[in-house]
Design an enzyme around this catalytic site. Structure first.
Site, PDB file in Angstrom:
ATOM      1  N   VAL A 141       4.048  -0.636   4.160  1.00 34.79           N
ATOM      2  CA  VAL A 141       2.709  -0.998   4.617  1.00 34.79           C
ATOM      3  C   VAL A 141       2.085  -1.888   3.546  1.00 34.79           C
ATOM      4  O   VAL A 141       2.097  -1.551   2.355  1.00 34.79           O
ATOM      5  CB  VAL A 141       1.831   0.245   4.851  1.00 34.79           C
ATOM      6  CG1 VAL A 141       0.441  -0.185   5.324  1.00 34.79           C
ATOM      7  CG2 VAL A 141       2.470   1.178   5.859  1.00 34.79           C
ATOM      8  N   GLY A 144       8.235   4.064   2.428  1.00 34.65           N
ATOM      9  CA  GLY A 144       8.991   5.308   2.573  1.00 34.65           C
ATOM     10  C   GLY A 144       9.852   5.234   3.806  1.00 34.65           C
ATOM     11  O   GLY A 144      10.196   4.154   4.298  1.00 34.65           O
ATOM     12  N   LEU A 155       0.813  -1.216   0.000  1.00 37.33           N
ATOM     13  CA  LEU A 155       0.000   0.000   0.000  1.00 37.33           C
ATOM     14  C   LEU A 155       0.838   1.254   0.000  1.00 37.33           C
ATOM     15  O   LEU A 155       0.377   2.334  -0.372  1.00 37.33           O
ATOM     16  CB  LEU A 155      -0.930   0.004   1.215  1.00 37.33           C
ATOM     17  CG  LEU A 155      -1.884  -1.183   1.321  1.00 37.33           C
ATOM     18  CD1 LEU A 155      -2.682  -1.108   2.615  1.00 37.33           C
ATOM     19  CD2 LEU A 155      -2.820  -1.231   0.117  1.00 37.33           C
ATOM     20  N   GLY A 156       2.084   1.148   0.464  1.00 35.77           N
ATOM     21  CA  GLY A 156       2.952   2.314   0.498  1.00 35.77           C
ATOM     22  C   GLY A 156       4.279   1.955   1.122  1.00 35.77           C
ATOM     23  O   GLY A 156       4.431   0.938   1.802  1.00 35.77           O
ATOM     24  N   ASP A 207       1.853  12.412  15.922  1.00 34.79           N
ATOM     25  CA  ASP A 207       1.923  12.856  14.526  1.00 34.79           C
ATOM     26  C   ASP A 207       0.544  12.833  13.880  1.00 34.79           C
ATOM     27  O   ASP A 207       0.343  12.238  12.823  1.00 34.79           O
ATOM     28  CB  ASP A 207       2.893  11.978  13.735  1.00 34.79           C
ATOM     29  CG  ASP A 207       3.288  12.614  12.394  1.00 34.79           C
ATOM     30  OD1 ASP A 207       3.156  13.860  12.272  1.00 34.79           O
ATOM     31  OD2 ASP A 207       3.729  11.886  11.492  1.00 34.79           O
ATOM     32  N   LYS A 221       2.540  -3.381   8.915  1.00 34.16           N
ATOM     33  CA  LYS A 221       3.552  -2.338   8.773  1.00 34.16           C
ATOM     34  C   LYS A 221       4.852  -2.826   9.364  1.00 34.16           C
ATOM     35  O   LYS A 221       4.895  -3.284  10.501  1.00 34.16           O
ATOM     36  CB  LYS A 221       3.111  -1.048   9.471  1.00 34.16           C
ATOM     37  CG  LYS A 221       4.099   0.099   9.275  1.00 34.16           C
ATOM     38  CD  LYS A 221       3.497   1.426   9.657  1.00 34.16           C
ATOM     39  CE  LYS A 221       4.462   2.556   9.319  1.00 34.16           C
ATOM     40  NZ  LYS A 221       3.869   3.871   9.563  1.00 34.16           N
ATOM     41  N   GLY A 261       8.750   3.016   6.627  1.00 33.57           N
ATOM     42  CA  GLY A 261       8.630   1.581   6.443  1.00 33.57           C
ATOM     43  C   GLY A 261       7.591   1.218   5.406  1.00 33.57           C
ATOM     44  O   GLY A 261       6.964   2.066   4.791  1.00 33.57           O
TER      45      GLY A 261
END
Length: 599
Positions: free
Chosen positions: A25, A20, A17-18, A129, A41, A23
């Site tokens: 996901v 960067g 899913l992503g 965050d 994750k 880490g």
């Protein structure tokens, strides 16, 4: 890592899913539960045992939380040296991907998120965050908090500023964090407000730009005026209050947003509890109980009355009242302390929030110091108990000193008590400190701290605001200073400024002491006032200049003379030369001396 790999013998990776700095996901399938969809994750890699233990501890804490507006953590698994956090899979979009929404929708999301955040805080967890990208909105229109610091702390590089590393995302992080303060529950509240601002306005509260520009505007308090917020604007203003002391609490925010949107108001915890704030700097030992940032007051159902009522029916909502008139000496019980020796009160040392009792013994003396302060930071860890609505933190003592902190119900106001002695003493300092605590608690059981018995002389620093003693022109000598957003300490009797381009700090504060003499110090003249430069007083990368404002006979009637001083301290990093720091401190102290009223 590729699709088809089975993590921990159970979770089959299906779609990335992503990825960067924080880490990878993945959407995965739980093979033990009929291929139930989950999100995985990667929390860390590299075999760092300390980081792994921290991630495990924080994952377990989140796994104990079950709230409809918080992404659920199911599990933490290890696979070939990597640790993976197994989470609820949310079918939907992030708030960042939705684009702008109307004020009603933003209020609805805000009420849901505030309810989730209140539950998170009640478990002692800080998000650290909150931003639109970390809010997931389901296909049914339910908002969920996601991406807690358990993964972020071991992957993401912190944003570096002149005050050090900032936890959070520029544009959404709270001003007090940008200025170098520690992250607290109030900072999460600000970030929630910034996230809702973005939802209705399409920009952060400080506009757009690079990280440095956003942090600068945050430190300056240079907010963008909302144009689309409508009925949401008053709540946004309270969420985005620059002063964390005045910022709306998360429970009140949830109620206000719910009223705007028609969302139900979630219930809150009904009994006092100890909380452990979990963040990147959390203590590793489970044997140490961490004090809460927000100590909950007793609720009416338990106390028999409303908070803020009389001592027989409830809990004082504000034990200190007017900070300037609260008398620290009123909390020191000389009779109780008399069991350890002959006591004498000394109200002329330390500063306006301070009071001391000296206990004379056959071999020397012990000093018990009590003082008030306010803090948005997490209390230092120690053995913690609740005495009614007041938290008592006991720290391990030694021959030289023993300290106790009383955390008042608002979680910000602290009564600190410390017993010390010189090398020749043989007193049980922790027994003395605990006796002082008993005396203070007995007074607080009656309600508000008593007021000062005498009003100081009109010429006293008691009536001054430390932040007013350095104007913008004077602060121009301090490179990169954030002149418009200083930190104000208890009673406005101390003021701190921070540079946005370096690690330098300037503190101005008031204190009492014996008058300096030429035999002890090299005295200098600053604007007609006696001053002392002490470059090594706080270490090699600091400098202290003390300006004597006035001298007078002690009100304690002991025949001594008191010097009422203003202290100017400059701190730098390890590259700062002390001579340069002392030049700056002396220059600023001269401006302070010129600004002081006639003594």
């Amino acid at each position: 890592m590729r699709a088809g790999h089975v993590v921990g013998g159970r979770y089959r990776l299906e779609e990335r899913l992503g990825s960067g700095s924080q880490g990878e996901v993945w959407r995965a399938a739980d093979e033990r539960l009929h291929d139930r969809p989950v999100a995985l994750k990667r929390a860390l890699s590299g075999g760092d045992r300390a980081a792994a233990a921290k991630v495990r501890k924080e994952s377990e804490a989140l796994a104990s939380l079950n709230h409809p507006h918080v992404v659920t953590v199911h599990d933490l698994v290890e696979d070939k040296g990597d640790h993976w956090i197994v989470m609820e899979f949310v079918a939907g979009s992030s708030l960042a991907d939705l684009g702008t929404v109307g004020a009603d929708a933003a209020a609805r999301y805000g009420a849901q998120l505030a309810g989730g955040l209140e539950a998170v805080h009640a478990e002692g967890i800080l998000h650290r965050d909150i931003k639109p990208a970390n809010v997931l909105v389901t296909e049914q229109g339910q908002a969920k908090l996601a991406d807690f610091g358990i993964a972020r702390q071991v992957h993401a590089e912190p944003t570096l500023t002149g005050t050090g590393a900032v936890t959070g995302t520029p544009g959404y992080v709270a001003p007090e964090v940008v200025r170098g303060g520690r992250y607290t529950a109030a900072a999460d509240v600000f970030s929630l407000g910034a996230t809702l601002f973005h939802a209705v306005e399409g920009t952060t509260p400080f506009g757009e730009g690079n990280a440095h520009a956003l942090l600068w505007r945050t430190a300056q308090g240079d907010r963008v005026a909302p144009k689309q917020a409508g009925s949401l604007e008053p709540v946004l203003d309270r969420l985005l209050e620059a002063d964390p002391k005045r910022r709306i609490g998360i429970g009140e925010a949830q109620a206000a947003l719910a009223r705007l949107s028609g969302e139900p108001v979630s219930g809150r915890a009904r009994k006092p509890m100890r909380r452990r704030w979990i963040g990147a700097a959390a203590a590793a030992s489970a044997l140490v109980v961490l004090a809460a940032v927000l100590w909950p007051a007793l609720r009416p159902a338990e106390s028999g009355g409303e908070p803020g009522g009389d001592p027989g029916g409830g809990v004082a909502a504000d034990y200190l009242g007017d900070e300037r008139t609260a008398d620290p000496c009123a909390l020191l019980d000389l009779d109780r302390l008399g069991e350890f020796g002959e006591t004498r009160l000394d109200s002329d040392y330390g500063g306006w929030p301070h009071c001391n009792v000296f206990i004379d013994t056959e071999v020397g003396y012990t000093n018990v110091e009590l003082y008030f302060y306010s803090s948005e930071q997490e209390p230092d860890p120690g053995e913690t108990t609740m005495e009614g609505p007041i938290g008592v933190i006991r720290y391990e003592g030694d021959h030289a000193g023993c300290k106790r902190n009383l955390v008042l119900p608002d979680g910000r106001d602290i009564v600190s008590i410390e017993a010390t002695q010189d090398e020749s003493g043989d007193a049980d300092l922790c027994a003395i400190a605990d006796t002082a605590v008993e005396g203070a608690l007995a007074v607080l059981a009656e309600g508000e701290v008593p007021r000062r018995a005498q009003s100081p002389d009109p010429a006293s620093t008691y009536y001054l605001d430390a932040c007013d003693l350095l104007d913008n022109e004077a602060l121009e000598r301090f490179p990169g200073v954030n002149a418009h957003a200083p930190y104000r300490a208890f009673g406005d009797w101390r003021c701190d400024w921070y540079s946005t381009t370096s690690a330098d700090e300037v503190h101005v504060s008031f204190d009492f002491n014996e008058p300096p003499t030429a035999e002890e110090y090299d005295l200098i003249d600053l604007a007609g006032r006696t001053a002392v430069v002490r470059g090594d007083d706080w270490g090699e990368h600091s400098c202290l200049v003390t300006v004597v404002h006035r001298q007078y006979p002690s009100v304690d009637g002991d025949g001594s003379t008191v010097a009422e001083n203003v202290r100017v301290q400059v701190f730098g990093d390890e590259t700062a030369a002390q001579d340069d720091l002392c030049d700056l401190a002396t220059d600023l102290a001269r401006s302070v001396a010129e600004a002081l009223p006639d003594a």
